[in-house]
Motif scaffolding. Sequence first.
Motif, PDB file in Angstrom:
ATOM      1  N   PRO A  62     -36.687  24.444  -0.697  1.00 55.91           N
ATOM      2  CA  PRO A  62     -37.798  25.370  -0.955  1.00 55.91           C
ATOM      3  C   PRO A  62     -38.144  25.511  -2.430  1.00 55.91           C
ATOM      4  O   PRO A  62     -39.317  25.448  -2.817  1.00 55.91           O
ATOM      5  CB  PRO A  62     -37.281  26.683  -0.364  1.00 55.91           C
ATOM      6  N   ALA A  63     -37.128  25.711  -3.280  1.00 52.88           N
ATOM      7  CA  ALA A  63     -37.397  25.881  -4.715  1.00 52.88           C
ATOM      8  C   ALA A  63     -37.844  24.573  -5.346  1.00 52.88           C
ATOM      9  O   ALA A  63     -38.700  24.558  -6.236  1.00 52.88           O
ATOM     10  CB  ALA A  63     -36.154  26.410  -5.426  1.00 52.88           C
ATOM     11  N   ALA A  64     -37.257  23.466  -4.896  1.00 47.35           N
ATOM     12  CA  ALA A  64     -37.629  22.170  -5.475  1.00 47.35           C
ATOM     13  C   ALA A  64     -39.088  21.841  -5.191  1.00 47.35           C
ATOM     14  O   ALA A  64     -39.831  21.406  -6.085  1.00 47.35           O
ATOM     15  CB  ALA A  64     -36.715  21.075  -4.926  1.00 47.35           C
ATOM     16  N   ILE A  65     -39.513  22.056  -3.942  1.00 45.23           N
ATOM     17  CA  ILE A  65     -40.904  21.752  -3.575  1.00 45.23           C
ATOM     18  C   ILE A  65     -41.863  22.711  -4.267  1.00 45.23           C
ATOM     19  O   ILE A  65     -42.893  22.303  -4.836  1.00 45.23           O
ATOM     20  CB  ILE A  65     -41.081  21.826  -2.047  1.00 45.23           C
ATOM     21  N   ALA A  66     -41.548  24.012  -4.231  1.00 47.15           N
ATOM     22  CA  ALA A  66     -42.405  24.982  -4.915  1.00 47.15           C
ATOM     23  C   ALA A  66     -42.461  24.686  -6.405  1.00 47.15           C
ATOM     24  O   ALA A  66     -43.512  24.828  -7.047  1.00 47.15           O
ATOM     25  CB  ALA A  66     -41.893  26.400  -4.676  1.00 47.15           C
ATOM     26  N   SER A  98     -41.843  22.361   4.315  1.00 45.70           N
ATOM     27  CA  SER A  98     -42.215  22.235   2.903  1.00 45.70           C
ATOM     28  C   SER A  98     -43.654  22.701   2.654  1.00 45.70           C
ATOM     29  O   SER A  98     -44.001  23.043   1.526  1.00 45.70           O
ATOM     30  CB  SER A  98     -42.061  20.786   2.435  1.00 45.70           C
ATOM     31  N   VAL A  99     -44.488  22.724   3.704  1.00 40.03           N
ATOM     32  CA  VAL A  99     -45.908  23.034   3.531  1.00 40.03           C
ATOM     33  C   VAL A  99     -46.141  24.391   2.865  1.00 40.03           C
ATOM     34  O   VAL A  99     -46.853  24.476   1.851  1.00 40.03           O
ATOM     35  CB  VAL A  99     -46.653  22.943   4.883  1.00 40.03           C
ATOM     36  N   PRO A 100     -45.566  25.487   3.359  1.00 36.99           N
ATOM     37  CA  PRO A 100     -45.847  26.782   2.706  1.00 36.99           C
ATOM     38  C   PRO A 100     -45.299  26.882   1.291  1.00 36.99           C
ATOM     39  O   PRO A 100     -45.811  27.664   0.485  1.00 36.99           O
ATOM     40  CB  PRO A 100     -45.175  27.802   3.634  1.00 36.99           C
ATOM     41  N   PHE A 101     -44.273  26.090   0.954  1.00 45.00           N
ATOM     42  CA  PHE A 101     -43.702  26.195  -0.382  1.00 45.00           C
ATOM     43  C   PHE A 101     -44.598  25.550  -1.435  1.00 45.00           C
ATOM     44  O   PHE A 101     -44.550  25.924  -2.607  1.00 45.00           O
ATOM     45  CB  PHE A 101     -42.299  25.598  -0.409  1.00 45.00           C
ATOM     46  N   MET A 148     -36.508  29.373   8.687  1.00 47.16           N
ATOM     47  CA  MET A 148     -37.734  28.902   8.060  1.00 47.16           C
ATOM     48  C   MET A 148     -37.445  27.784   7.075  1.00 47.16           C
ATOM     49  O   MET A 148     -38.162  26.801   7.006  1.00 47.16           O
ATOM     50  CB  MET A 148     -38.397  30.067   7.343  1.00 47.16           C
ATOM     51  N   ALA A 149     -36.428  27.939   6.285  1.00 48.87           N
ATOM     52  CA  ALA A 149     -36.185  26.982   5.221  1.00 48.87           C
ATOM     53  C   ALA A 149     -35.119  25.994   5.635  1.00 48.87           C
ATOM     54  O   ALA A 149     -33.973  26.329   5.818  1.00 48.87           O
ATOM     55  CB  ALA A 149     -35.728  27.713   3.966  1.00 48.87           C
ATOM     56  N   LEU A 150     -35.524  24.744   5.805  1.00 47.69           N
ATOM     57  CA  LEU A 150     -34.587  23.703   6.175  1.00 47.69           C
ATOM     58  C   LEU A 150     -34.631  22.608   5.129  1.00 47.69           C
ATOM     59  O   LEU A 150     -35.402  22.650   4.188  1.00 47.69           O
ATOM     60  CB  LEU A 150     -34.940  23.125   7.558  1.00 47.69           C
ATOM     61  N   ALA A 151     -33.775  21.596   5.321  1.00 52.34           N
ATOM     62  CA  ALA A 151     -33.777  20.488   4.376  1.00 52.34           C
ATOM     63  C   ALA A 151     -35.094  19.749   4.450  1.00 52.34           C
ATOM     64  O   ALA A 151     -35.585  19.445   5.514  1.00 52.34           O
ATOM     65  CB  ALA A 151     -32.644  19.534   4.727  1.00 52.34           C
ATOM     66  N   VAL A 152     -35.675  19.450   3.284  1.00 53.91           N
ATOM     67  CA  VAL A 152     -36.928  18.712   3.275  1.00 53.91           C
ATOM     68  C   VAL A 152     -36.850  17.482   2.392  1.00 53.91           C
ATOM     69  O   VAL A 152     -37.808  16.738   2.302  1.00 53.91           O
ATOM     70  CB  VAL A 152     -38.095  19.613   2.802  1.00 53.91           C
ATOM     71  N   THR A 153     -35.715  17.247   1.749  1.00 53.30           N
ATOM     72  CA  THR A 153     -35.607  16.090   0.873  1.00 53.30           C
ATOM     73  C   THR A 153     -34.453  15.191   1.236  1.00 53.30           C
ATOM     74  O   THR A 153     -34.149  14.253   0.543  1.00 53.30           O
ATOM     75  CB  THR A 153     -35.436  16.524  -0.596  1.00 53.30           C
ATOM     76  N   MET A 154     -33.771  15.478   2.361  1.00 45.47           N
ATOM     77  CA  MET A 154     -32.639  14.662   2.731  1.00 45.47           C
ATOM     78  C   MET A 154     -32.435  14.731   4.226  1.00 45.47           C
ATOM     79  O   MET A 154     -32.488  15.792   4.812  1.00 45.47           O
ATOM     80  CB  MET A 154     -31.373  15.166   2.017  1.00 45.47           C
ATOM     81  N   ALA A 155     -32.185  13.591   4.869  1.00 43.80           N
ATOM     82  CA  ALA A 155     -31.807  13.596   6.271  1.00 43.80           C
ATOM     83  C   ALA A 155     -30.301  13.775   6.335  1.00 43.80           C
ATOM     84  O   ALA A 155     -29.552  12.953   5.852  1.00 43.80           O
ATOM     85  CB  ALA A 155     -32.195  12.277   6.940  1.00 43.80           C
ATOM     86  N   ALA A 156     -29.856  14.853   6.935  1.00 40.78           N
ATOM     87  CA  ALA A 156     -28.440  15.165   6.886  1.00 40.78           C
ATOM     88  C   ALA A 156     -27.654  14.316   7.858  1.00 40.78           C
ATOM     89  O   ALA A 156     -28.050  14.096   8.982  1.00 40.78           O
ATOM     90  CB  ALA A 156     -28.242  16.631   7.200  1.00 40.78           C
ATOM     91  N   CYS A 157     -26.519  13.793   7.397  1.00 40.63           N
ATOM     92  CA  CYS A 157     -25.630  13.014   8.227  1.00 40.63           C
ATOM     93  C   CYS A 157     -24.166  13.362   7.927  1.00 40.63           C
ATOM     94  O   CYS A 157     -23.832  13.881   6.918  1.00 40.63           O
ATOM     95  CB  CYS A 157     -25.827  11.541   7.963  1.00 40.63           C
ATOM     96  N   GLY A 158     -23.191  12.968   8.626  1.00 39.81           N
ATOM     97  CA  GLY A 158     -21.846  13.091   8.286  1.00 39.81           C
ATOM     98  C   GLY A 158     -21.000  13.931   9.186  1.00 39.81           C
ATOM     99  O   GLY A 158     -21.039  13.929  10.285  1.00 39.81           O
TER     100      GLY A 158
END
Length: 394
Positions: A149-153, A180-183, A1-11
């Motif tokens: 999740p915590a940052a958005i909430a 991010s919507v439910p948070f 349910m909880a994935l990254a919502v503020t960064m596109a992961a690369c590397g």
Amino acid sequence: MALAVTMAACGSSSSDSGPAVEPGDPSLTGSPIKLMVIAQLTATNQAETPQTVSAAKASASAINARGGIGGRPLQILSCDDKVDANAAAACARKAVSDGAVATVGQVSAMGAAINPVLQQNGMANIGPYPLSASDFSSPSSFPLCAGGPAAIAGVARNLGTNGAETVGLAYFGNAAGATSVPFVTTGLAGTGAKAGPKVPVPPGTADLAPVAAATTKGADAAVLALQPDDAVHFVQVARQSGNTAKLGMPAQDPGLFKKLGGAGDGLYVATQFAPQSSSVPGIKQFLADMEKYARGTRLDDYALNAWLGVQAFEKMLAQQKPATIDTATVKAGMSRLVNLDLGGVVAPYTTTKESEMPGLNRIFGPQVQLGTIKNGQIVTDGKWVNPFLPASGG
């Protein structure tokens, strides 16, 4: 349910190219204690995170200068996930084969490939910046912060408790961003505010003026769960157009707010770590260590998290006092922490009981600090708030 919502992961992995032992007291002659940082190190966009390795090494160097771990030096290994599940799994296997006792400060969206290997080998993942569902649920995972999740909430909570009545959301326009919507709804609970428009934003959208207008249509506030540069662009175009809605965003990279200049003043933020402008002991130590051992490194949340992961390892050993230091005792020690003091960088850290939130059971530190931006800096009251609880109980 909880994935990254503020960064596109690369590397296939690359091993540490630094010194065999991090700089420190030359009297440290015991066998090195190895920790590995798995991160996206050769990405071709802004998501590259070499600062994680630099910060972990700075943290280890400071510990070595204080006498190491019982006279033994810390050694930081690193491995590039290359934004590839096979490479990430190879990194986890390399941590095992190279004799690391744990991984620390991970920044990788490939947790689903990394954590099963660590779990199979009884290895703890200390302080991964949680970017995948596995980071929030794997028995090997011990995140020091609660991620997106915590940052958005927290941002929603901040807006809702500061007069907002209807809060819109502009979010990173993919399946991960939609989490991010439910948070937002969670963060608004108990504030009296309600959720408003929800607008997906494809990364790199050239013109965000229509997005800003749609997000605040019928709303007097908005949460920006976007890539950092897109969030900055959103604020700029909104203010240039005379949009007076209250705007809020996660405080992940302090440097972004300086880019905004006066347009950033009054932004509502949630930060998972004490602001780098604060005077808590851990932040003072972080800044001093980075100045001494890694000057010029980008001082964002990924760097702070990696530095803190190494500190958490040292402090765990001091609290738990294992007779030996190996993968089994490190993981067991991480599972028994009670009110571990991390210098005020995060709230006291306890791992003896998992969270009851579905899919987020490995969030041991859900708290954030709420604040605003003033003259390019994050200003909070220093209080820790749990945005997953209703406002009256947060």
